[in-house]
Design a protein around this motif. Sequence first.
Motif, mmCIF file in Angstrom:
data_model
loop_
_atom_site.group_PDB
_atom_site.id
_atom_site.type_symbol
_atom_site.label_atom_id
_atom_site.label_comp_id
_atom_site.label_asym_id
_atom_site.label_seq_id
_atom_site.Cartn_x
_atom_site.Cartn_y
_atom_site.Cartn_z
ATOM 1 N N ASP A 11 0.890 -1.313 0.020
ATOM 2 C CA ASP A 11 -0.123 -0.083 0.073
ATOM 3 C C ASP A 11 1.060 1.203 0.193
ATOM 4 O O ASP A 11 0.422 2.198 -0.816
ATOM 5 C CB ASP A 11 -0.865 -0.012 1.160
ATOM 6 C CG ASP A 11 -2.068 -1.020 1.147
ATOM 7 O OD1 ASP A 11 -2.501 -1.496 -0.051
ATOM 8 O OD2 ASP A 11 -2.514 -1.417 2.167
ATOM 9 N N GLU A 14 2.288 1.660 -3.423
ATOM 10 C CA GLU A 14 1.006 2.192 -4.429
ATOM 11 C C GLU A 14 0.758 3.694 -4.251
ATOM 12 O O GLU A 14 0.707 4.504 -4.971
ATOM 13 C CB GLU A 14 -0.268 1.273 -4.278
ATOM 14 C CG GLU A 14 0.117 -0.188 -4.630
ATOM 15 C CD GLU A 14 -1.200 -1.018 -4.349
ATOM 16 O OE1 GLU A 14 -1.994 -0.678 -3.292
ATOM 17 O OE2 GLU A 14 -1.169 -2.299 -4.794
ATOM 18 N N ASN A 15 0.857 4.206 -2.889
ATOM 19 C CA ASN A 15 0.601 5.459 -2.685
ATOM 20 C C ASN A 15 1.530 6.324 -3.385
ATOM 21 O O ASN A 15 1.392 7.344 -3.434
ATOM 22 C CB ASN A 15 0.548 5.783 -1.100
ATOM 23 C CG ASN A 15 -0.943 5.046 -0.347
ATOM 24 O OD1 ASN A 15 -1.801 5.187 -1.282
ATOM 25 N ND2 ASN A 15 -0.599 4.850 0.821
ATOM 26 N N SER A 18 0.757 6.869 -6.720
ATOM 27 C CA SER A 18 -0.364 7.619 -6.951
ATOM 28 C C SER A 18 0.031 9.030 -6.593
ATOM 29 O O SER A 18 -0.479 10.101 -7.158
ATOM 30 C CB SER A 18 -1.582 7.281 -5.876
ATOM 31 O OG SER A 18 -1.115 7.682 -4.599
ATOM 32 N N LEU A 24 -0.485 3.500 -11.895
ATOM 33 C CA LEU A 24 -0.056 2.281 -11.428
ATOM 34 C C LEU A 24 -1.445 1.446 -11.901
ATOM 35 O O LEU A 24 -2.468 1.684 -11.478
ATOM 36 C CB LEU A 24 0.258 2.323 -10.118
ATOM 37 C CG LEU A 24 0.598 0.755 -9.689
ATOM 38 C CD1 LEU A 24 1.771 0.008 -10.544
ATOM 39 C CD2 LEU A 24 0.657 0.754 -8.287
ATOM 40 N N ARG A 25 -1.157 0.527 -12.755
ATOM 41 C CA ARG A 25 -2.387 -0.408 -13.161
ATOM 42 C C ARG A 25 -1.934 -1.864 -12.845
ATOM 43 O O ARG A 25 -0.691 -2.098 -13.127
ATOM 44 C CB ARG A 25 -2.844 -0.151 -14.415
ATOM 45 C CG ARG A 25 -3.467 1.365 -14.636
ATOM 46 C CD ARG A 25 -3.901 1.461 -16.227
ATOM 47 N NE ARG A 25 -4.237 0.508 -16.899
ATOM 48 C CZ ARG A 25 -4.367 0.330 -18.168
ATOM 49 N NH1 ARG A 25 -4.400 1.516 -18.714
ATOM 50 N NH2 ARG A 25 -4.670 -0.795 -19.018
ATOM 51 N N TYR A 26 -2.882 -2.632 -12.454
ATOM 52 C CA TYR A 26 -2.687 -4.144 -12.314
ATOM 53 C C TYR A 26 -3.604 -4.719 -13.529
ATOM 54 O O TYR A 26 -4.817 -4.501 -13.567
ATOM 55 C CB TYR A 26 -3.063 -4.517 -10.931
ATOM 56 C CG TYR A 26 -2.090 -4.115 -9.795
ATOM 57 C CD1 TYR A 26 -0.819 -4.750 -9.655
ATOM 58 C CD2 TYR A 26 -2.460 -3.202 -8.840
ATOM 59 C CE1 TYR A 26 0.053 -4.616 -8.714
ATOM 60 C CE2 TYR A 26 -1.937 -2.878 -7.891
ATOM 61 C CZ TYR A 26 -0.672 -3.417 -7.702
ATOM 62 O OH TYR A 26 0.250 -2.903 -6.701
ATOM 63 N N LYS A 48 -1.159 -8.923 -12.684
ATOM 64 C CA LYS A 48 -2.105 -8.638 -11.508
ATOM 65 C C LYS A 48 -2.070 -10.113 -10.791
ATOM 66 O O LYS A 48 -2.434 -10.376 -9.805
ATOM 67 C CB LYS A 48 -3.512 -8.301 -11.758
ATOM 68 C CG LYS A 48 -4.162 -9.112 -12.705
ATOM 69 C CD LYS A 48 -5.560 -8.573 -12.993
ATOM 70 C CE LYS A 48 -6.574 -9.608 -13.365
ATOM 71 N NZ LYS A 48 -7.882 -9.243 -13.573
ATOM 72 N N LYS A 55 4.866 -8.490 -6.743
ATOM 73 C CA LYS A 55 4.187 -7.089 -6.945
ATOM 74 C C LYS A 55 5.436 -6.164 -6.238
ATOM 75 O O LYS A 55 5.797 -5.215 -6.847
ATOM 76 C CB LYS A 55 3.059 -7.218 -6.496
ATOM 77 C CG LYS A 55 2.000 -7.690 -7.201
ATOM 78 C CD LYS A 55 0.750 -7.465 -6.637
ATOM 79 C CE LYS A 55 -0.384 -8.279 -7.443
ATOM 80 N NZ LYS A 55 -1.831 -8.438 -6.939
ATOM 81 N N LEU A 59 7.511 -3.313 -8.347
ATOM 82 C CA LEU A 59 7.440 -1.843 -7.777
ATOM 83 C C LEU A 59 8.755 -1.123 -7.402
ATOM 84 O O LEU A 59 9.003 0.077 -8.000
ATOM 85 C CB LEU A 59 6.231 -1.652 -6.988
ATOM 86 C CG LEU A 59 4.739 -1.909 -7.311
ATOM 87 C CD1 LEU A 59 3.933 -1.877 -6.204
ATOM 88 C CD2 LEU A 59 4.566 -1.160 -8.618
#
Length: 92
Positions: A11, A14-15, A18, A24-26, A48, A55, A59
């Motif tokens: 998370d 991912e933040n 963003s 960012l896409r899965y 995904k 993952k 990243l």
Amino acid sequence: MAVKYTKHFLDKLENLFSASSYILRYEKGNFKSGYCVLKDTKIVIVNKYFPLEGKINALIDILSELNLEPSEFKEKTNQDFLNELRQTTLKF
């Protein structure tokens, strides 16, 4: 910094995306490395079907490839997190 393979750590990564100019896409796909980066449109796509560990590793690899600057982020927490990630090396 030790990489923690938890949902919370994912998370935070991912933040970071963003808050950046990248999307960012899965998606499902036949990626050999687990991700692809479309630099012209600033989209990052991660497979995904990768497990949590895959993952997170993907990243972190992408962040090192993109060379984002901490000064690009408004929040101090994102700046600090990116600085910590830069000092991280993945060991396989």
